[in-house]
Design a protein around this motif. Structure first.
Motif, PDB file in Angstrom:
ATOM      1  N   GLY A  34      28.479  61.116  13.917  1.00 37.94           N
ATOM      2  CA  GLY A  34      29.656  60.968  13.069  1.00 37.94           C
ATOM      3  C   GLY A  34      30.938  60.624  13.791  1.00 37.94           C
ATOM      4  N   ARG A  35      30.877  60.443  15.123  1.00 37.74           N
ATOM      5  CA  ARG A  35      32.074  60.116  15.882  1.00 37.74           C
ATOM      6  C   ARG A  35      31.849  58.868  16.730  1.00 37.74           C
ATOM      7  NH1 ARG A  35      34.304  65.887  18.362  1.00 37.74           N
ATOM      8  NH2 ARG A  35      34.601  66.966  16.352  1.00 37.74           N
ATOM      9  N   ASP A  36      32.945  58.115  16.925  1.00 34.51           N
ATOM     10  CA  ASP A  36      32.874  56.953  17.803  1.00 34.51           C
ATOM     11  C   ASP A  36      32.943  57.406  19.257  1.00 34.51           C
ATOM     12  OD1 ASP A  36      32.602  55.116  15.859  1.00 34.51           O
ATOM     13  OD2 ASP A  36      34.649  54.340  15.934  1.00 34.51           O
ATOM     14  N   ARG A  37      31.970  56.953  20.055  1.00 35.09           N
ATOM     15  CA  ARG A  37      31.980  57.233  21.487  1.00 35.09           C
ATOM     16  C   ARG A  37      32.268  55.925  22.207  1.00 35.09           C
ATOM     17  NH1 ARG A  37      26.786  58.856  25.249  1.00 35.09           N
ATOM     18  NH2 ARG A  37      27.925  58.946  27.230  1.00 35.09           N
ATOM     19  N   GLN A  38      33.469  55.811  22.748  1.00 36.67           N
ATOM     20  CA  GLN A  38      33.877  54.581  23.412  1.00 36.67           C
ATOM     21  C   GLN A  38      33.134  54.432  24.738  1.00 36.67           C
ATOM     22  OE1 GLN A  38      38.028  54.356  24.457  1.00 36.67           O
ATOM     23  NE2 GLN A  38      38.043  52.124  24.455  1.00 36.67           N
ATOM     24  N   VAL A  39      32.526  53.259  24.933  1.00 41.17           N
ATOM     25  CA  VAL A  39      31.757  53.015  26.157  1.00 41.17           C
ATOM     26  C   VAL A  39      32.284  51.831  26.964  1.00 41.17           C
ATOM     27  CG1 VAL A  39      29.637  54.076  25.295  1.00 41.17           C
ATOM     28  CG2 VAL A  39      30.073  51.650  24.835  1.00 41.17           C
ATOM     29  N   ILE A  40      33.032  50.925  26.331  1.00 41.01           N
ATOM     30  CA  ILE A  40      33.654  49.795  27.013  1.00 41.01           C
ATOM     31  C   ILE A  40      35.121  49.765  26.629  1.00 41.01           C
ATOM     32  CG2 ILE A  40      33.720  47.279  27.271  1.00 41.01           C
ATOM     33  CD1 ILE A  40      31.263  48.492  28.525  1.00 41.01           C
ATOM     34  N   ARG A  41      35.988  49.633  27.642  1.00 41.68           N
ATOM     35  CA  ARG A  41      37.424  49.685  27.372  1.00 41.68           C
ATOM     36  C   ARG A  41      38.145  48.545  28.080  1.00 41.68           C
ATOM     37  NH1 ARG A  41      40.845  55.027  28.900  1.00 41.68           N
ATOM     38  NH2 ARG A  41      40.227  54.397  31.012  1.00 41.68           N
ATOM     39  N   GLY A  42      38.676  47.619  27.303  1.00 42.43           N
ATOM     40  CA  GLY A  42      39.551  46.566  27.818  1.00 42.43           C
ATOM     41  C   GLY A  42      38.952  45.672  28.878  1.00 42.43           C
ATOM     42  N   VAL A  43      37.666  45.326  28.766  1.00 44.02           N
ATOM     43  CA  VAL A  43      37.001  44.494  29.776  1.00 44.02           C
ATOM     44  C   VAL A  43      37.291  43.012  29.528  1.00 44.02           C
ATOM     45  CG1 VAL A  43      34.762  43.705  30.629  1.00 44.02           C
ATOM     46  CG2 VAL A  43      35.191  46.140  30.305  1.00 44.02           C
ATOM     47  N   SER A  44      37.735  42.324  30.569  1.00 41.35           N
ATOM     48  CA  SER A  44      38.017  40.882  30.486  1.00 41.35           C
ATOM     49  C   SER A  44      37.467  40.185  31.720  1.00 41.35           C
ATOM     50  CB  SER A  44      39.525  40.626  30.391  1.00 41.35           C
ATOM     51  OG  SER A  44      40.088  41.231  29.247  1.00 41.35           O
ATOM     52  N   PHE A  45      36.770  39.076  31.514  1.00 41.35           N
ATOM     53  CA  PHE A  45      36.338  38.220  32.628  1.00 41.35           C
ATOM     54  C   PHE A  45      35.914  36.872  32.059  1.00 41.35           C
ATOM     55  CE2 PHE A  45      32.530  40.482  31.273  1.00 41.35           C
ATOM     56  CZ  PHE A  45      31.566  39.495  31.230  1.00 41.35           C
ATOM     57  N   ARG A  46      35.842  35.878  32.942  1.00 43.43           N
ATOM     58  CA  ARG A  46      35.445  34.533  32.538  1.00 43.43           C
ATOM     59  C   ARG A  46      34.361  34.011  33.470  1.00 43.43           C
ATOM     60  NH1 ARG A  46      41.185  31.370  31.278  1.00 43.43           N
ATOM     61  NH2 ARG A  46      41.806  32.645  29.483  1.00 43.43           N
ATOM     62  N   ILE A  47      33.497  33.179  32.926  1.00 43.74           N
ATOM     63  CA  ILE A  47      32.478  32.496  33.716  1.00 43.74           C
ATOM     64  C   ILE A  47      32.619  31.006  33.442  1.00 43.74           C
ATOM     65  CG2 ILE A  47      30.023  32.246  34.217  1.00 43.74           C
ATOM     66  CD1 ILE A  47      29.568  35.029  33.137  1.00 43.74           C
ATOM     67  N   GLY A  48      32.958  30.259  34.482  1.00 44.25           N
ATOM     68  CA  GLY A  48      33.142  28.826  34.322  1.00 44.25           C
ATOM     69  C   GLY A  48      31.824  28.094  34.174  1.00 44.25           C
ATOM     70  N   ARG A  49      31.911  26.833  33.818  1.00 44.62           N
ATOM     71  CA  ARG A  49      30.717  25.992  33.684  1.00 44.62           C
ATOM     72  C   ARG A  49      29.997  25.877  35.034  1.00 44.62           C
ATOM     73  NH1 ARG A  49      29.234  23.948  28.421  1.00 44.62           N
ATOM     74  NH2 ARG A  49      31.106  24.215  27.142  1.00 44.62           N
ATOM     75  N   GLY A  50      28.699  26.192  35.034  1.00 38.30           N
ATOM     76  CA  GLY A  50      27.908  26.103  36.248  1.00 38.30           C
ATOM     77  C   GLY A  50      28.134  27.225  37.239  1.00 38.30           C
ATOM     78  N   GLU A  51      28.905  28.249  36.865  1.00 41.55           N
ATOM     79  CA  GLU A  51      29.236  29.336  37.782  1.00 41.55           C
ATOM     80  C   GLU A  51      28.299  30.523  37.572  1.00 41.55           C
ATOM     81  OE1 GLU A  51      33.279  31.664  39.206  1.00 41.55           O
ATOM     82  OE2 GLU A  51      32.993  31.241  37.076  1.00 41.55           O
ATOM     83  N   THR A  52      28.121  31.323  38.612  1.00 42.41           N
ATOM     84  CA  THR A  52      27.339  32.550  38.523  1.00 42.41           C
ATOM     85  C   THR A  52      28.256  33.733  38.792  1.00 42.41           C
ATOM     86  OG1 THR A  52      25.366  31.411  39.315  1.00 42.41           O
ATOM     87  CG2 THR A  52      25.335  33.796  39.391  1.00 42.41           C
ATOM     88  N   PHE A  53      28.310  34.649  37.845  1.00 44.35           N
ATOM     89  CA  PHE A  53      29.195  35.815  37.917  1.00 44.35           C
ATOM     90  C   PHE A  53      28.336  37.072  37.923  1.00 44.35           C
ATOM     91  CE2 PHE A  53      31.757  39.193  36.011  1.00 44.35           C
ATOM     92  CZ  PHE A  53      32.971  39.068  36.671  1.00 44.35           C
ATOM     93  N   GLY A  54      28.577  37.963  38.891  1.00 42.90           N
ATOM     94  CA  GLY A  54      27.822  39.203  38.986  1.00 42.90           C
ATOM     95  C   GLY A  54      28.585  40.364  38.384  1.00 42.90           C
ATOM     96  N   LEU A  55      27.860  41.245  37.722  1.00 46.65           N
ATOM     97  CA  LEU A  55      28.444  42.452  37.150  1.00 46.65           C
ATOM     98  C   LEU A  55      27.672  43.638  37.715  1.00 46.65           C
ATOM     99  CD1 LEU A  55      30.737  43.068  35.157  1.00 46.65           C
ATOM    100  CD2 LEU A  55      29.018  43.196  33.336  1.00 46.65           C
ATOM    101  N   VAL A  56      28.355  44.489  38.497  1.00 47.80           N
ATOM    102  CA  VAL A  56      27.682  45.581  39.193  1.00 47.80           C
ATOM    103  C   VAL A  56      28.299  46.917  38.797  1.00 47.80           C
ATOM    104  CG1 VAL A  56      27.139  44.102  41.150  1.00 47.80           C
ATOM    105  CG2 VAL A  56      29.187  45.516  41.231  1.00 47.80           C
TER     106      VAL A  56
END
Length: 686
Positions: A34-56
Motif C-alpha cells: 500500500g505504499r510507494d517504495r522509491q528505488v530510482i531517484r533523479g537518474v539522467s544519462f545519455r547514450i550516443g549513436r554507436g556508443e557503449t555505456f556501462g552501468l555498474v
C-alpha cells in the motif's frame, strides 16, 4: 582482464542525430503493502549513436530496474513517477500499445544474464529464432533461412544442425550466442546487455565479448551494458555510470573513472578487487561496510553517507549535486577531491595462521581416480586418472572450462558420486568409502561443501537457527547448552549478527545468505571444504567480504579448501596451489606463483590470455568449444585447440604429467623452453 577501451573515433556518434537513449530525471517506485517504495531517484544519462555505456553498482542499486523502465517492462507494481525516456528521439513513456510493440520489435532488444531462462525449453532453436522474424513481418518462406544466417553471423559452427536442437543440448556459450542472435536479428537501435557473461568461463566470456564488439560495429547499435564485473565494463564501454541506491553518483569516460575515481563508492568498489600479484597471505581485500538503504523515502543528505569513511555532518544534512568535473566527468560528492584518500574499512594485515605447514601427510589424497558414465557400449569417461593431494591449511584452486570435470571431481571427493573401481580417495591416510552413505560420521563431518547458489542450497522454509544447528545435531556432537554455545561462536566466526537467527533465507541479502551457507559448512568443524564457485554470482563488494571470511576461517581453524572457480583473479588471490583440468585430464598442477608466472601448459596459457582479454603475438587466445567426452581427440586431448601444436606426436601419443620444476607438473610434449609465458603486464590485468 584487459582494460582496453573502444577508441572514441570509432564510435560513430553523430551530433546531428538523436541519441540512441536519453534518460532524464528518472524517478521510479514500487508499490509495496500500500505504499510507494522509491528505488530510482533523479537518474539522467545519455547514450550516443554507436556508443557503449556501462552501468555498474551492487545488486539492489537499481541497474536492472532502469533497463526494465527503458523497455517498458516494469512489474505491475512498478511505475515511473517522473522523468523522461527517449529512444532515438521517441518518447517511450508516451507510447500506446501499438507504438510500444513497434519499438520492441524494431528499435530495442535485450540480452539477459541467464540465456537458459530467456529460451523456451520445449521449442527448437530454429523455431524460436524464426519467431523474431515472424513478429517483424518477414514472409514465412524466408524466416528459417534468415534464422540460420543469423546464427552464422554470431559465429555458431554448423548452424543448420544447431537450428534443430533444443536449448538443453547447447553449452552456456552457445546459448548466449543464440540469445544475442535473437536480440540483433531486427537490427536494433539500442541493445541492452544485463550481465551477459556472469556465468561463463573466461574463454567463452572472451569470445562473447569479442562477438558483441564486432557485431556492435557491424550493426551500428548502441549498447547499455549492465554489470558488476568492472574489468569487463572497462573493456567494453567508452563511458560508465556508477549507480548507488537508485542514484547516479559518478559518470564519465571509463578509463578516467576507473583510473582516478572521484566518488567514495567508486573507490570502494575498485578496492574490493583482488590486486595483481597479491595473495591472502599478504593482505586482506578492502570492503564497503554496511548495507544499502532499504528505502529512499525520507532519506536526507548523501545516500552513501552511512557507509562512507569521509562522511561529515554536511553529508547527512544536504544532498550533494552532480558536480561537473574536467574531462566530461561528474561526481555526486561534497568532498570528491578527497575520494582517493578514502580510509580502508578492512585492516590490510591478515591474521596469523594457526595451521601447521609441516604436516607429514596430506589431509586428502586422490590416486588414479577416474569416472565413467554411460553403459559399456557407450562409455563416457569424464575423469581420467586424476591424482592430487591437499595439505592441511592449504587451498588448492581447481580451474578449467565447463565440461572439464571440476564438479565431477568434487562430487567424487565428497562421496556424492562413486569413482571407477581402480581409484582411491584417502582422508588422513585412511581410505574413504566411495559413497557418502557408507562413510562414518567423523568422515562426513570432515568433508563439507559450499555451493555456488545459496538460494538453491538453503531451505527457504527454515530459520537460520535451524539451518545452522541441524548439522551439529545430525553429526551427534552438540546438544542443549553446548549447541547454543557452539552456534554463538559460529555466528561470530562468520561475522553474522545473532539477530539474523530467527529470520529465513528470503529475508537476507545474497552476501548474508552465502555467509549462512559457509556457517553451515563449518558447523561440524570440517577438515576440508569444497568451495564450488562460492563468489561467482556476488557483487565485488560482497565477494571481497566472503573471500576475506574464507581466508580468516582458514587461518584460524587450519581448514583446507578445494576452491572451484572460473574467475582466475579470485583463484590467484585465494589459492596456494592450482590444478588445471581439461576434458577430465590434469594438465598442470603446482604452486600458484609458478602456474601464473609460467612457463605454462598451452591450455593454461590460453586461459590466462582469455582472462586478461589479450591476444598478443605468441599468446593466442583459445577459440572453439571443448570437445565432447563421448568422442575425445586421440593423443593429447588438447591438440585440436592447441596454439602450440608441434606435429603428429600430439595427435597420436598422450603426454605424461611430468614434474618440470620441483613440484610443478605439466602434461605436454613441449620442452620448457618451447612453452609460452603470458607477459607480466598482461597478468597484471588479472
Amino acid at each position: 582482464m584487459g582494460w582496453s577501451m573502444p577508441d572514441a573515433t570509432t564510435l560513430g556518434t553523430s551530433a546531428a542525430a538523436a541519441d540512441a537513449l536519453d534518460v532524464q530525471d528518472l524517478d521510479i517506485a514500487y508499490r509495496v503493502r500500500g505504499r510507494d517504495r522509491q528505488v530510482i531517484r533523479g537518474v539522467s544519462f545519455r547514450i550516443g549513436r554507436g556508443e557503449t555505456f556501462g552501468l555498474v553498482g551492487e545488486s539492489g542499486c537499481g541497474k536492472s530496474t532502469v533497463a526494465l523502465a527503458v523497455t517498458r517492462y516494469l512489474p505491475s507494481n512498478g511505475r515511473v513517477r517522473a522523468g523522461a525516456i527517449r529512444i532515438a528521439g521517441e518518447d517511450a513513456l508516451a507510447m500506446d500499445a501499438v507504438a510500444l510493440r513497434r519499438l520492441r520489435t524494431r528499435s530495442i532488444s535485450m540480452v539477459y544474464q541467464d540465456p537458459g531462462r530467456a529460451l523456451n525449453p520445449s521449442l527448437r532453436i530454429g523455431r524460436q529464432l524464426a519467431e523474431v522474424f515472424e513478429v517483424a513481418g518477414v514472409p514465412a518462406a524466408e524466416r528459417l533461412d534468415r534464422a540460420e544466417a543469423m546464427l552464422k553471423r554470431v559465429r555458431i559452427v554448423d548452424a543448420g544442425r544447431v537450428m534443430h536442437r533444443y536449448p538443453h543440448e547447447l553449452s552456456g556459450g552457445m546459448l548466449q550466442r543464440v540469445v544475442i542472435a535473437m536480440a540483433l536479428a531486427v537490427d536494433p537501435t539500442l541493445l541492452i546487455l544485463d550481465e551477459p557473461t556472469t556465468a561463463l568461463d573466461a574463454t567463452v566470456e572472451a569470445e562473447v565479448l569479442d562477438l558483441i564488439q564486432q557485431l556492435r560495429q557491424e550493426f551500428g547499435s548502441s549498447v547499455l551494458f549492465i554489470g558488476h564485473n568492472l574489468a569487463v565494463i572497462s573493456r567494453m564501454c567508452a563511458r560508465v555510470g556508477v549507480l548507488y541506491a537508485g542514484t547516479l553518483v559518478e559518470e564519465g569516460p571509463t578509463r578516467q573513472v576507473f583510473a582516478a575515481p572521484r566518488h567514495p563508492y567508486t573507490v570502494g568498489l575498485l578496492r574490493c578487487l583482488p590486486q595483481a600479484g597479491l595473495s591472502k597471505h599478504e593482505t586482506r581485500l578492502d570492503t564497503i561496510p554496511g548495507f544499502l538503504p532499504t528505502s529512499l523515502a525520507g532519506l536526507k543528505g548523501c545516500v552513501f553517507a552511512d557507509r562512507c569513511g569521509l562522511a561529515r555532518d554536511l553529508c547527512r544534512q544536504e544532498e550533494p549535486p552532480l558536480i561537473a568535473l574536467p574531462g566530461g566527468r561528474f561526481s555526486r560528492c561534497h568532498f570528491h577531491e578527497e575520494a582517493p584518500a578514502l580510509p580502508r574499512a578492512t585492516p590490510p594485515s591478515p591474521p596469523k595462521s594457526t595451521a601447521s605447514r609441516a604436516a607429514l601427510r596430506p589431509v586428502l589424497r586422490a590416486a588414479e581416480v577416474s569416472k565413467t558414465f554411460g553403459s559399456a557400449l557407450t562409455p563416457i569417461r569424464a575423469l581420467h586418472d586424476i591424482s592430487l593431494e591437499l595439505w592441511p591449511g592449504e587451498t588448492l584452486g581447481l580451474v578449467g572450462e565447463s565440461g572439464s570435470g571440476k564438479t565431477t571431481l568434487a562430487k567424487l571427493l565428497l562421496g556424492l558420486s562413486a569413482p571407477d573401481l581402480n581409484g582411491v580417495i584417502e582422508l588422513d591416510g585412511n581410505k574413504l568409502a566411495a559413497a557418502a552413505v557408507k562413510r562414518q560420521p567423523a568422515e562426513l563431518e570432515a568433508l563439507q561443501i559450499i555451493f555456488q547458489n545459496p538460494d538453491a542450497a538453503l531451505n527457504r522454509s527454515q530459520t537460520i537457527r535451524r539451518i545452522m544447528s541441524r548439522p551439529m545435531r545430525k553429526l551427534g556432537r552438540y546438544r542443549g547448552a553446548a549447541l547454543a554455545t557452539k552456534l554463538t561462536a559460529l555466528m561470530g566466526h562468520i561475522r553474522l549478527a545473532e539477530r539474523y537467527l530467527p529470520m529465513r533465507p528470503r529475508q537476507l541479502s545474497g552476501g548474508l545468505k552465502q555467509r549462512v551457507a559457509i556457517g553451515r559448512a563449518f558447523a561440524g568443524d570440517p577438515r576440508v571444504v569444497v568451495c564450488d564457485e562460492p563468489t561467482s554470482a556476488l557483487d565485488v563488494s560482497v565477494q571481497a567480504a566472503i573471500l576475506n571470511l574464507l581466508a580468516d576461517l582458514q587461518a584460524e581453524q587450519g581448514v583446507s579448501y578445494l576452491f572451484v572457480s572460473h574467475d582466475l583473479r579470485v583463484v590467484r588471490y585465494i589459492s596456494d596451489r592450482i590444478a588445471v583440468l581439461y576434458l577430465g585430464r590434469l594438465m598442470e598442477i603446482g604452486p600458484a606463483e609458478r602456474v601464473f608466472g609460467g612457463p605454462h601448459h598451452p591450455y593454461t596459457e590460453s586461459l590466462l590470455a582469455a582472462a586478461a582479454q589479450t591476444d598478443s603475438e605468441g599468446t593466442r587466445r583459445l577459440h572453439g568449444e571443448i570437445p565432447s567426452a563421448m568422442n575425445p581427440p586421440s593423443g593429447c586431448v588438447f591438440h585440436t585447440r592447441c596454439p602450440r601444436k608441434i606435429g603428429a606426436i600430439c595427435e597420436t601419443q598422450e603426454p605424461a604429467l611430468i614434474q618440470r620444476e620441483g613440484d610443478h607438473g605439466i602434461r605436454c610434449h613441449l620442452e620448457l623452453d618451447q612453452m609460452g609465458r603470458v607477459a607480466k603486464a598482461e597478468l597484471e590485468q588479472l
